[in-house]
Design a protein around this motif. Structure first.
Motif, PDB file in Angstrom:
ATOM      1  N   GLN A  41       0.845  -1.198   0.000  1.00  0.00           N
ATOM      2  CA  GLN A  41       0.000   0.000   0.000  1.00  0.00           C
ATOM      3  C   GLN A  41       0.877   1.244   0.000  1.00  0.00           C
ATOM      4  OE1 GLN A  41      -3.216   0.398   2.789  1.00  0.00           O
ATOM      5  NE2 GLN A  41      -3.558  -1.814   2.864  1.00  0.00           N
ATOM      6  N   ILE A  42       0.504   2.244  -0.815  1.00  0.00           N
ATOM      7  CA  ILE A  42       1.176   3.538  -0.731  1.00  0.00           C
ATOM      8  C   ILE A  42       0.336   4.439   0.163  1.00  0.00           C
ATOM      9  CG2 ILE A  42       2.158   3.244  -3.023  1.00  0.00           C
ATOM     10  CD1 ILE A  42       0.247   5.426  -4.008  1.00  0.00           C
ATOM     11  N   LYS A  43       0.990   5.372   0.808  1.00  0.00           N
ATOM     12  CA  LYS A  43       0.327   6.247   1.765  1.00  0.00           C
ATOM     13  C   LYS A  43       0.052   7.611   1.146  1.00  0.00           C
ATOM     14  CE  LYS A  43       0.628   3.132   4.977  1.00  0.00           C
ATOM     15  NZ  LYS A  43      -0.547   2.449   5.525  1.00  0.00           N
ATOM     16  N   ALA A  44      -0.948   8.282   1.665  1.00  0.00           N
ATOM     17  CA  ALA A  44      -1.253   9.643   1.217  1.00  0.00           C
ATOM     18  C   ALA A  44      -0.182  10.600   1.721  1.00  0.00           C
ATOM     19  CB  ALA A  44      -2.621  10.062   1.728  1.00  0.00           C
ATOM     20  N   ASP A  45       0.036  11.703   0.993  1.00  0.00           N
ATOM     21  CA  ASP A  45       0.981  12.712   1.453  1.00  0.00           C
ATOM     22  C   ASP A  45       0.305  13.619   2.469  1.00  0.00           C
ATOM     23  OD1 ASP A  45      -0.609  14.513   0.040  1.00  0.00           O
ATOM     24  OD2 ASP A  45       0.747  14.621  -1.673  1.00  0.00           O
ATOM     25  N   ALA A  46       0.980  14.702   2.866  1.00  0.00           N
ATOM     26  CA  ALA A  46       0.471  15.557   3.931  1.00  0.00           C
ATOM     27  C   ALA A  46      -0.872  16.180   3.602  1.00  0.00           C
ATOM     28  CB  ALA A  46       1.485  16.672   4.237  1.00  0.00           C
ATOM     29  N   ALA A  47      -1.176  16.315   2.316  1.00  0.00           N
ATOM     30  CA  ALA A  47      -2.436  16.937   1.920  1.00  0.00           C
ATOM     31  C   ALA A  47      -3.539  15.908   1.699  1.00  0.00           C
ATOM     32  CB  ALA A  47      -2.247  17.756   0.649  1.00  0.00           C
ATOM     33  N   GLY A  48      -3.259  14.629   1.949  1.00  0.00           N
ATOM     34  CA  GLY A  48      -4.264  13.602   1.745  1.00  0.00           C
ATOM     35  C   GLY A  48      -4.326  13.093   0.322  1.00  0.00           C
ATOM     36  N   HIS A  49      -3.342  13.468  -0.517  1.00  0.00           N
ATOM     37  CA  HIS A  49      -3.339  13.040  -1.916  1.00  0.00           C
ATOM     38  C   HIS A  49      -2.447  11.824  -2.085  1.00  0.00           C
ATOM     39  CE1 HIS A  49      -3.401  13.176  -6.246  1.00  0.00           C
ATOM     40  NE2 HIS A  49      -2.090  13.320  -6.299  1.00  0.00           N
ATOM     41  N   TYR A  50      -2.916  10.842  -2.854  1.00  0.00           N
ATOM     42  CA  TYR A  50      -2.131   9.650  -3.131  1.00  0.00           C
ATOM     43  C   TYR A  50      -1.285   9.877  -4.385  1.00  0.00           C
ATOM     44  CZ  TYR A  50      -5.012   7.171   0.251  1.00  0.00           C
ATOM     45  OH  TYR A  50      -5.632   6.771   1.399  1.00  0.00           O
ATOM     46  N   PRO A  51       0.040   9.852  -4.269  1.00  0.00           N
ATOM     47  CA  PRO A  51       0.908  10.088  -5.427  1.00  0.00           C
ATOM     48  C   PRO A  51       1.015   8.848  -6.300  1.00  0.00           C
ATOM     49  CG  PRO A  51       2.248   9.680  -3.486  1.00  0.00           C
ATOM     50  CD  PRO A  51       0.803   9.666  -3.019  1.00  0.00           C
ATOM     51  N   ALA A  52      -0.052   8.528  -7.031  1.00  0.00           N
ATOM     52  CA  ALA A  52      -0.099   7.316  -7.843  1.00  0.00           C
ATOM     53  C   ALA A  52       0.861   7.409  -9.026  1.00  0.00           C
ATOM     54  CB  ALA A  52      -1.513   7.071  -8.340  1.00  0.00           C
ATOM     55  N   LYS A  53       1.391   6.240  -9.413  1.00  0.00           N
ATOM     56  CA  LYS A  53       2.307   6.139 -10.537  1.00  0.00           C
ATOM     57  C   LYS A  53       1.850   5.039 -11.484  1.00  0.00           C
ATOM     58  CE  LYS A  53       6.456   7.703  -8.045  1.00  0.00           C
ATOM     59  NZ  LYS A  53       7.853   7.351  -7.686  1.00  0.00           N
ATOM     60  N   LYS A  54       2.446   5.038 -12.670  1.00  0.00           N
ATOM     61  CA  LYS A  54       2.134   4.014 -13.665  1.00  0.00           C
ATOM     62  C   LYS A  54       2.349   2.628 -13.072  1.00  0.00           C
ATOM     63  CE  LYS A  54       3.430   2.445 -18.312  1.00  0.00           C
ATOM     64  NZ  LYS A  54       4.289   2.730 -19.504  1.00  0.00           N
ATOM     65  N   GLY A  55       1.350   1.762 -13.251  1.00  0.00           N
ATOM     66  CA  GLY A  55       1.444   0.403 -12.751  1.00  0.00           C
ATOM     67  C   GLY A  55       0.793   0.184 -11.405  1.00  0.00           C
ATOM     68  N   ASP A  56       0.444   1.264 -10.702  1.00  0.00           N
ATOM     69  CA  ASP A  56      -0.246   1.118  -9.419  1.00  0.00           C
ATOM     70  C   ASP A  56      -1.663   0.588  -9.641  1.00  0.00           C
ATOM     71  OD1 ASP A  56       1.988   2.161  -8.260  1.00  0.00           O
ATOM     72  OD2 ASP A  56       1.086   4.087  -7.712  1.00  0.00           O
ATOM     73  N   ILE A  57      -2.158  -0.150  -8.681  1.00  0.00           N
ATOM     74  CA  ILE A  57      -3.517  -0.690  -8.736  1.00  0.00           C
ATOM     75  C   ILE A  57      -4.357  -0.052  -7.638  1.00  0.00           C
ATOM     76  CG2 ILE A  57      -4.931  -2.767  -8.401  1.00  0.00           C
ATOM     77  CD1 ILE A  57      -2.691  -4.385  -9.652  1.00  0.00           C
ATOM     78  N   PHE A  58      -5.524   0.473  -8.002  1.00  0.00           N
ATOM     79  CA  PHE A  58      -6.417   1.067  -7.007  1.00  0.00           C
ATOM     80  C   PHE A  58      -7.564   0.113  -6.707  1.00  0.00           C
ATOM     81  CE2 PHE A  58      -8.515   2.279 -10.951  1.00  0.00           C
ATOM     82  CZ  PHE A  58      -9.870   2.101 -10.658  1.00  0.00           C
ATOM     83  N   ALA A 118     -20.064  -3.306  -4.511  1.00  0.00           N
ATOM     84  CA  ALA A 118     -19.599  -2.398  -3.451  1.00  0.00           C
ATOM     85  C   ALA A 118     -18.177  -1.904  -3.683  1.00  0.00           C
ATOM     86  CB  ALA A 118     -19.697  -3.082  -2.091  1.00  0.00           C
ATOM     87  N   GLY A 119     -17.468  -2.485  -4.647  1.00  0.00           N
ATOM     88  CA  GLY A 119     -16.088  -2.087  -4.890  1.00  0.00           C
ATOM     89  C   GLY A 119     -15.791  -1.913  -6.360  1.00  0.00           C
ATOM     90  N   HIS A 120     -14.596  -1.438  -6.639  1.00  0.00           N
ATOM     91  CA  HIS A 120     -14.145  -1.267  -8.021  1.00  0.00           C
ATOM     92  C   HIS A 120     -12.626  -1.279  -8.014  1.00  0.00           C
ATOM     93  CE1 HIS A 120     -14.399  -0.361 -12.213  1.00  0.00           C
ATOM     94  NE2 HIS A 120     -13.732   0.778 -12.089  1.00  0.00           N
ATOM     95  N   THR A 121     -12.029  -1.655  -9.139  1.00  0.00           N
ATOM     96  CA  THR A 121     -10.573  -1.698  -9.224  1.00  0.00           C
ATOM     97  C   THR A 121     -10.115  -1.457 -10.651  1.00  0.00           C
ATOM     98  OG1 THR A 121      -8.608  -3.038  -8.722  1.00  0.00           O
ATOM     99  CG2 THR A 121     -10.542  -4.207  -9.574  1.00  0.00           C
ATOM    100  N   GLY A 122      -8.860  -1.053 -10.782  1.00  0.00           N
ATOM    101  CA  GLY A 122      -8.267  -0.806 -12.092  1.00  0.00           C
ATOM    102  C   GLY A 122      -6.791  -0.487 -11.930  1.00  0.00           C
ATOM    103  N   ILE A 123      -6.154  -0.069 -13.012  1.00  0.00           N
ATOM    104  CA  ILE A 123      -4.704   0.123 -13.045  1.00  0.00           C
ATOM    105  C   ILE A 123      -4.372   1.519 -13.555  1.00  0.00           C
ATOM    106  CG2 ILE A 123      -2.532  -0.747 -14.000  1.00  0.00           C
ATOM    107  CD1 ILE A 123      -4.049  -3.422 -14.516  1.00  0.00           C
ATOM    108  N   PHE A 124      -3.442   2.197 -12.895  1.00  0.00           N
ATOM    109  CA  PHE A 124      -2.944   3.478 -13.385  1.00  0.00           C
ATOM    110  C   PHE A 124      -1.968   3.219 -14.529  1.00  0.00           C
ATOM    111  CE2 PHE A 124      -4.376   4.623  -9.171  1.00  0.00           C
ATOM    112  CZ  PHE A 124      -4.889   5.904  -9.341  1.00  0.00           C
ATOM    113  N   ILE A 125      -2.123   3.957 -15.625  1.00  0.00           N
ATOM    114  CA  ILE A 125      -1.272   3.724 -16.791  1.00  0.00           C
ATOM    115  C   ILE A 125      -0.284   4.862 -17.030  1.00  0.00           C
ATOM    116  CG2 ILE A 125      -2.950   2.231 -17.909  1.00  0.00           C
ATOM    117  CD1 ILE A 125      -3.717   4.592 -19.720  1.00  0.00           C
ATOM    118  N   ASP A 126      -0.299   5.896 -16.181  1.00  0.00           N
ATOM    119  CA  ASP A 126       0.706   6.953 -16.249  1.00  0.00           C
ATOM    120  C   ASP A 126       0.796   7.592 -14.872  1.00  0.00           C
ATOM    121  OD1 ASP A 126      -1.456   8.748 -15.995  1.00  0.00           O
ATOM    122  OD2 ASP A 126      -1.552   9.118 -18.155  1.00  0.00           O
ATOM    123  N   ASP A 127       1.601   8.647 -14.789  1.00  0.00           N
ATOM    124  CA  ASP A 127       1.759   9.343 -13.507  1.00  0.00           C
ATOM    125  C   ASP A 127       0.826  10.539 -13.380  1.00  0.00           C
ATOM    126  OD1 ASP A 127       3.737   7.497 -13.222  1.00  0.00           O
ATOM    127  OD2 ASP A 127       5.418   8.906 -13.299  1.00  0.00           O
TER     128      ASP A 127
END
Length: 254
Positions: free
Chosen positions: A69-86, A98-107
């Motif tokens: 799991q990646i953590k949110a930064d100080a502002a509560g924003h998740y710095p997602a990168k290419k290849g991350d899964i949400f 009740a859920g959904h998922t997919g893949i980030f394809i860029d930054d």
């Protein structure tokens, strides 16, 4: 990374060629959000052939396969990168609709996902789709453990150079209304890594924050206001880089 590329390629190869179905979800003509991600993970050699589950089982399957799991930064924003899964939804209760998922394809927060709304696999801006669906809770996984060990405080990239803590006497008067474009944390001070005084609340995108001061501290620009109890609160609205195009919303010098 070749494995990430192969995972994303599986999804891209089927964009516009399959339909969405929670019943006939194992292909080759239809998938749902989680089965598509499972097949993509298998294609990238992250999971053994034959592995299958749903959005809720994806949490443990990813963790057992080297995803963190990646953590949110100080502002509560998740710095997602290419290849991350949400994964949207709370662990333990995110199965089915009740859920959904997919893949980030860029930054830049572009995702590829199999979804009911477009009846197939599409590429969309994550935050736009997230807002349309009512801002569900988000968990984001990244492959590898070195960069985002959940047992250690998460670095902010680029990591700002620490500066002495500002005092209230150094607040700069300026009134306005700020509209965030992402979730922002409310703090009792301007220390983004303060474990003694964690986030007190959060502002969601498009909510209004009426402020009367701002300050520069610890690598960020903060707006400030007094709550109903008379306590001064702080919200980081962007990096302290002298630019207005990197601010996390509108209403502060932009």
């Amino acid at each position: 990374m070749e494995k990430i590329e192969k995972m994303i390629q599986w999804m891209s190869d089927r964009q516009g060629k399959i339909t969405y179905s929670m019943n006939a979800r194992l292909g080759p003509n239809s998938y749902d959000c989680s089965s598509a991600v499972y097949f993509a993970l298998i294609n990238g050699n992250f999971l053994p052939v034959g592995t299958m589950g749903n959005t809720d089982t994806l949490f443990s399957h990813l963790e057992k396969s080297g995803w963190t799991q990646i953590k949110a930064d100080a502002a509560g924003h998740y710095p997602a990168k290419k290849g991350d899964i949400f994964i949207w939804g709370n662990r333990g209760s995110s199965g089915g609709a009740a859920g959904h998922t997919g893949i980030f394809i860029d930054d830049q927060d572009t995702i590829i996902h199999c979804n009911y709304g477009y009846n197939g696999i599409t590429k969309n801006d994550h935050d736009t789709i997230w807002a349309i669906n009512g801002y569900p809770s988000v968990t984001i996984y990244r492959y590898g453990k070195n960069e985002n060990d959940p047992l250690k405080p998460q670095p902010i990239t680029p990591k700002p150079k620490p500066v002495p803590q500002k005092t209230q006497s150094e607040l700069i008067p300026m009134s306005g209304i700020f509209y965030p474009d992402r979730q922002l944390a409310v703090s009792g001070d301007t220390d983004p890594n303060d474990t003694i005084s964690p986030a007190l609340d959060y502002y969601l995108p498009k909510m209004s924050i009426q402020y009367d001061y701002y300050t520069h501290s610890n690598g960020y620009v903060w707006i400030s206001y007094k709550d109903y109890g008379g306590n001064r609160r702080f919200v980081a609205v962007g990096p302290d880089d002298g630019r207005t195009d990197t601010t996390w919303g509108k209403g502060f010098f932009n």
